[in-house]
Design an enzyme around this catalytic site. Structure first.
Site, PDB file in Angstrom:
ATOM      1  N   GLU A  61      36.356   8.513  16.256  1.00  0.00           N
ATOM      2  CA  GLU A  61      36.259   9.876  15.582  1.00  0.00           C
ATOM      3  C   GLU A  61      36.612  10.679  16.677  1.00  0.00           C
ATOM      4  O   GLU A  61      36.915  10.562  17.780  1.00  0.00           O
ATOM      5  CB  GLU A  61      34.979  10.203  14.822  1.00  0.00           C
ATOM      6  CG  GLU A  61      34.875  10.134  13.259  1.00  0.00           C
ATOM      7  CD  GLU A  61      35.850  11.140  12.708  1.00  0.00           C
ATOM      8  OE1 GLU A  61      36.175  11.887  13.126  1.00  0.00           O
ATOM      9  OE2 GLU A  61      36.435  10.700  11.464  1.00  0.00           O
ATOM     10  N   GLU A  64      32.165   7.988   4.004  1.00  0.00           N
ATOM     11  CA  GLU A  64      32.552   7.783   5.088  1.00  0.00           C
ATOM     12  C   GLU A  64      31.679   8.321   6.297  1.00  0.00           C
ATOM     13  O   GLU A  64      31.618   9.387   6.898  1.00  0.00           O
ATOM     14  CB  GLU A  64      33.863   8.886   5.180  1.00  0.00           C
ATOM     15  CG  GLU A  64      34.875   8.570   4.301  1.00  0.00           C
ATOM     16  CD  GLU A  64      35.946   9.525   4.214  1.00  0.00           C
ATOM     17  OE1 GLU A  64      35.977  10.474   5.204  1.00  0.00           O
ATOM     18  OE2 GLU A  64      36.778   9.706   3.282  1.00  0.00           O
ATOM     19  N   GLU A  93      36.265  15.126  -2.987  1.00  0.00           N
ATOM     20  CA  GLU A  93      35.510  14.598  -1.677  1.00  0.00           C
ATOM     21  C   GLU A  93      34.724  16.043  -1.086  1.00  0.00           C
ATOM     22  O   GLU A  93      34.962  16.858  -0.967  1.00  0.00           O
ATOM     23  CB  GLU A  93      36.456  14.670  -0.559  1.00  0.00           C
ATOM     24  CG  GLU A  93      35.919  14.257   0.778  1.00  0.00           C
ATOM     25  CD  GLU A  93      36.968  14.166   1.925  1.00  0.00           C
ATOM     26  OE1 GLU A  93      37.158  13.359   2.691  1.00  0.00           O
ATOM     27  OE2 GLU A  93      37.775  15.209   2.133  1.00  0.00           O
ATOM     28  N   HIS A 122      31.201  12.417   4.672  1.00  0.00           N
ATOM     29  CA  HIS A 122      32.198  12.692   3.454  1.00  0.00           C
ATOM     30  C   HIS A 122      32.107  11.735   2.190  1.00  0.00           C
ATOM     31  O   HIS A 122      31.896  10.456   2.298  1.00  0.00           O
ATOM     32  CB  HIS A 122      33.515  12.793   3.921  1.00  0.00           C
ATOM     33  CG  HIS A 122      33.885  13.631   4.863  1.00  0.00           C
ATOM     34  ND1 HIS A 122      35.219  13.659   5.619  1.00  0.00           N
ATOM     35  CD2 HIS A 122      33.050  14.690   5.366  1.00  0.00           C
ATOM     36  CE1 HIS A 122      35.012  14.539   6.552  1.00  0.00           C
ATOM     37  NE2 HIS A 122      33.965  15.298   6.525  1.00  0.00           N
ATOM     38  N   GLU A 133      33.515   5.650  13.213  1.00  0.00           N
ATOM     39  CA  GLU A 133      33.420   6.009  11.686  1.00  0.00           C
ATOM     40  C   GLU A 133      33.959   4.459  11.071  1.00  0.00           C
ATOM     41  O   GLU A 133      35.011   4.109  11.706  1.00  0.00           O
ATOM     42  CB  GLU A 133      34.447   6.902  10.880  1.00  0.00           C
ATOM     43  CG  GLU A 133      34.492   6.880   9.549  1.00  0.00           C
ATOM     44  CD  GLU A 133      35.264   8.157   9.089  1.00  0.00           C
ATOM     45  OE1 GLU A 133      35.201   9.166   9.610  1.00  0.00           O
ATOM     46  OE2 GLU A 133      36.078   8.144   8.201  1.00  0.00           O
ATOM     47  N   ARG A 184      32.372  17.312   1.308  1.00  0.00           N
ATOM     48  CA  ARG A 184      32.567  17.077   3.009  1.00  0.00           C
ATOM     49  C   ARG A 184      31.376  17.608   3.559  1.00  0.00           C
ATOM     50  O   ARG A 184      31.191  17.568   4.967  1.00  0.00           O
ATOM     51  CB  ARG A 184      33.733  18.060   3.419  1.00  0.00           C
ATOM     52  CG  ARG A 184      34.962  17.467   2.907  1.00  0.00           C
ATOM     53  CD  ARG A 184      36.252  18.494   3.295  1.00  0.00           C
ATOM     54  NE  ARG A 184      36.304  18.418   4.798  1.00  0.00           N
ATOM     55  CZ  ARG A 184      36.869  17.432   5.426  1.00  0.00           C
ATOM     56  NH1 ARG A 184      37.444  16.077   5.003  1.00  0.00           N
ATOM     57  NH2 ARG A 184      36.908  17.580   6.904  1.00  0.00           N
ATOM     58  N   ARG A 202      41.177  21.425   4.886  1.00  0.00           N
ATOM     59  CA  ARG A 202      39.684  20.711   5.112  1.00  0.00           C
ATOM     60  C   ARG A 202      38.689  21.602   5.291  1.00  0.00           C
ATOM     61  O   ARG A 202      37.646  21.394   5.778  1.00  0.00           O
ATOM     62  CB  ARG A 202      39.892  19.555   6.068  1.00  0.00           C
ATOM     63  CG  ARG A 202      40.627  18.397   5.441  1.00  0.00           C
ATOM     64  CD  ARG A 202      40.937  17.217   6.723  1.00  0.00           C
ATOM     65  NE  ARG A 202      41.101  15.953   6.493  1.00  0.00           N
ATOM     66  CZ  ARG A 202      42.294  15.626   5.876  1.00  0.00           C
ATOM     67  NH1 ARG A 202      43.266  16.583   5.623  1.00  0.00           N
ATOM     68  NH2 ARG A 202      42.393  14.235   5.340  1.00  0.00           N
ATOM     69  N   ASP A 218       0.816  -1.074  -0.021  1.00  0.00           N
ATOM     70  CA  ASP A 218      -0.109   0.064   0.054  1.00  0.00           C
ATOM     71  C   ASP A 218       0.890   1.318  -0.047  1.00  0.00           C
ATOM     72  O   ASP A 218       1.433   1.555   1.047  1.00  0.00           O
ATOM     73  CB  ASP A 218      -0.905  -0.052   1.282  1.00  0.00           C
ATOM     74  CG  ASP A 218      -1.716   1.280   1.284  1.00  0.00           C
ATOM     75  OD1 ASP A 218      -1.711   1.785   0.401  1.00  0.00           O
ATOM     76  OD2 ASP A 218      -2.387   1.554   2.510  1.00  0.00           O
ATOM     77  N   GLU A 232      29.704   8.506   9.788  1.00  0.00           N
ATOM     78  CA  GLU A 232      30.036   8.654  11.203  1.00  0.00           C
ATOM     79  C   GLU A 232      28.752   8.604  11.721  1.00  0.00           C
ATOM     80  O   GLU A 232      27.423   8.848  11.594  1.00  0.00           O
ATOM     81  CB  GLU A 232      30.706  10.009  11.431  1.00  0.00           C
ATOM     82  CG  GLU A 232      31.974  10.359  10.684  1.00  0.00           C
ATOM     83  CD  GLU A 232      32.476  11.521  10.932  1.00  0.00           C
ATOM     84  OE1 GLU A 232      33.687  11.950  10.425  1.00  0.00           O
ATOM     85  OE2 GLU A 232      31.557  12.567  11.006  1.00  0.00           O
TER      86      GLU A 232
END
Length: 448
Positions: A193, A136, A337, A249, A200, A339, A320, A55, A138
């Protein structure tokens, strides 16, 4: 990991040989929640012949009550036996991930998996054989109370890469890894982490559809193993104030028959024109797909300065703080990457939107702004403006408005999903606005 394509006969034989008692046919709703219809193996033929109905009107963001009958078409390559027995039985439970079809046997426009398939077809038509994704994710582990309900008490005082006794979740994390490996995952790393109680687990990249399936399976395994060990696992982006939140990430690259389309050894950074243009598209549409990559009110408590989460639309190879980083690896591992994504994201719609953004950049030959090689958090507003750095949305409502105005991202997920998602998120934000938090009471009650 390369996913095996099973035949119906092979699945029937495995079910018989392995004493499988139930088949859990799973799918994902518009908001990213995993749903399932569980049937005994006596109904296996119905499942494998695409005749299992459910449904759709009872599922968030699907259809109205007068058009509720829908079919689940299992993807036979997703057949997997969970490495734990059913409660009170010796038999096992197997899983199949399904695509959703209407009563007329047409692919359902509100199926997030269908949305991702559609954009992947567009990528193939543009000459790319694969969109590879490695995530990645977490998560936090919290203690349970005596009634088995989750508390907000963290299970350890560990930090980045800590070991026991500081990392009290080490054994739980190890069991998660072993369980995933039994299910065919290739685990590359697992560690504590930065924040207390935060963990992670990184698994090997896969093509986008398989990667999205893997994320949903991973969440299920983490929660199951945590509960089995007396803990509660949550993928909530910011469950505790004052410490780092949980991200996911997302590493990504496009491939052609010749190999990694993002690599160019003649370029100073080793990136191809396709990589730069893809990056340009991601940056241009970032504010719009943020609603999908960070889909909860709580997501924006993570996206604040000072906790290693990106706040600004920028990129770099050397630090970063920007939203997109270019990891040092080259050759087949050349990748971007992203982030900003957090683990509450619906992996199917968020990857569809990100891929569509990158493809739009390639189509329009969008050039990204210059790489930002200094810590953006230390730049003032004037410096950021000179560098062309803009802000990510700072609330769910702001993000939803950006999504509503972006034709490329809306087209990537389809109008049905876009409309249902935007409607649901506006309701969620209105509900949040009506709530009076403890912070407000502490700050204003006596003062005014």
């Amino acid at each position: 990991m390369a996913r095996k394509t099973f035949t119906k006969e092979e699945i029937k034989q495995i079910v018989a040989d392995e004493n499988v008692e139930f088949i859990r046919v799973t799918f994902t709703d518009v908001l990213g929640a995993i749903k399932n219809v569980e049937v005994p193996t006596s109904q296996l033929d119905k499942v494998l012949d695409n005749n299992l109905m459910f449904d759709g009107s009872s599922i968030e963001g699907f259809v109205r009550i007068n058009e509720s009958d829908m079919y689940l078409y299992p993807d036979l390559s997703t057949f997997m036996i969970f490495p734990w027995a059913t409660d009170g039985h010796g038999g096992k439970v197997a899983r199949l991930i399904a695509d959703i079809y209407t009563a007329d046997r047409e692919p359902f426009a509100g199926d997030p998996r269908h949305a991702l398939r559609t954009v992947l077809t567009e990528a193939r038509e543009a000459g790319f054989t694969s969109f590879n994704v490695g995530t990645e994710p977490e998560f936090f582990l919290f203690k349970l109370d005596e009634k088995g309900n989750p508390t907000t008490e963290l299970n350890d005082k560990g930090g980045y890469f800590d070991l026991a006794p500081l990392d009290m979740g080490e054994n739980v994390r190890r069991e998660i890894v072993l369980t995933l490996e039994k299910m065919g995952f290739e685990i590359e790393a697992a560690h504590h982490e930065v924040a207390e109680g935060q963990h992670e687990v990184d698994f090997k990249y896969a093509s986008a559809l398989e990667a999205a399936d893997n994320i949903q399976t991973f969440k299920l395994v983490v929660k199951t193993i945590a509960r089995k060990n007396g803990y509660f696992a949550t993928f909530m982006p910011k469950p505790v104030a004052g410490i780092n939140g949980s991200g996911m990430h997302t590493n990504m690259s496009l491939f052609t028959k010749e190999g990694n389309a993002f690599e160019d050894v003649s370029d100073e950074m080793g990136l191809s024109k396709a990589a730069y243009n893809f990056l340009g598209g991601v940056l241009e549409h970032a504010t719009a797909f943020t609603a999908l990559a960070n889909p909860t009110v709580n997501s924006y408590k993570r996206l604040t300065p000072g906790f290693e989460a990106p706040v600004y639309v920028a990129w770099s190879a050397s630090n970063r703080s920007p939203m997109v980083r270019v990891p040092a690896s080259r050759g087949q591992s050349t990748r971007l990457e992203l982030r900003s994504v957090d683990p509450t994201a619906n992996p199917y719609t968020s990857l569809a939107a990100i891929l569509a953004s990158g493809l739009d950049g390639i189509k329009r030959e969008l050039e990204p702004l210059a790489s930002v090689d200094k810590n953006i958090y230390l730049m003032d507003e004037i410096e950021r403006e000179r560098a062309g750095i803009t802000d990510l949305p700072d609330t769910l409502l702001a993000a939803v408005r950006e999504l509503a105005a972006d034709e490329v991202v809306r087209a990537a997920i389809g109008e049905h999903i876009a409309d249902k998602f935007i409607e649901a998120k506006k309701i969620e934000y209105t509900s949040y606005r009506q709530y009076v938090s403890q912070w407000e009471t502490d700050s204003y009650l006596e003062k005014y």
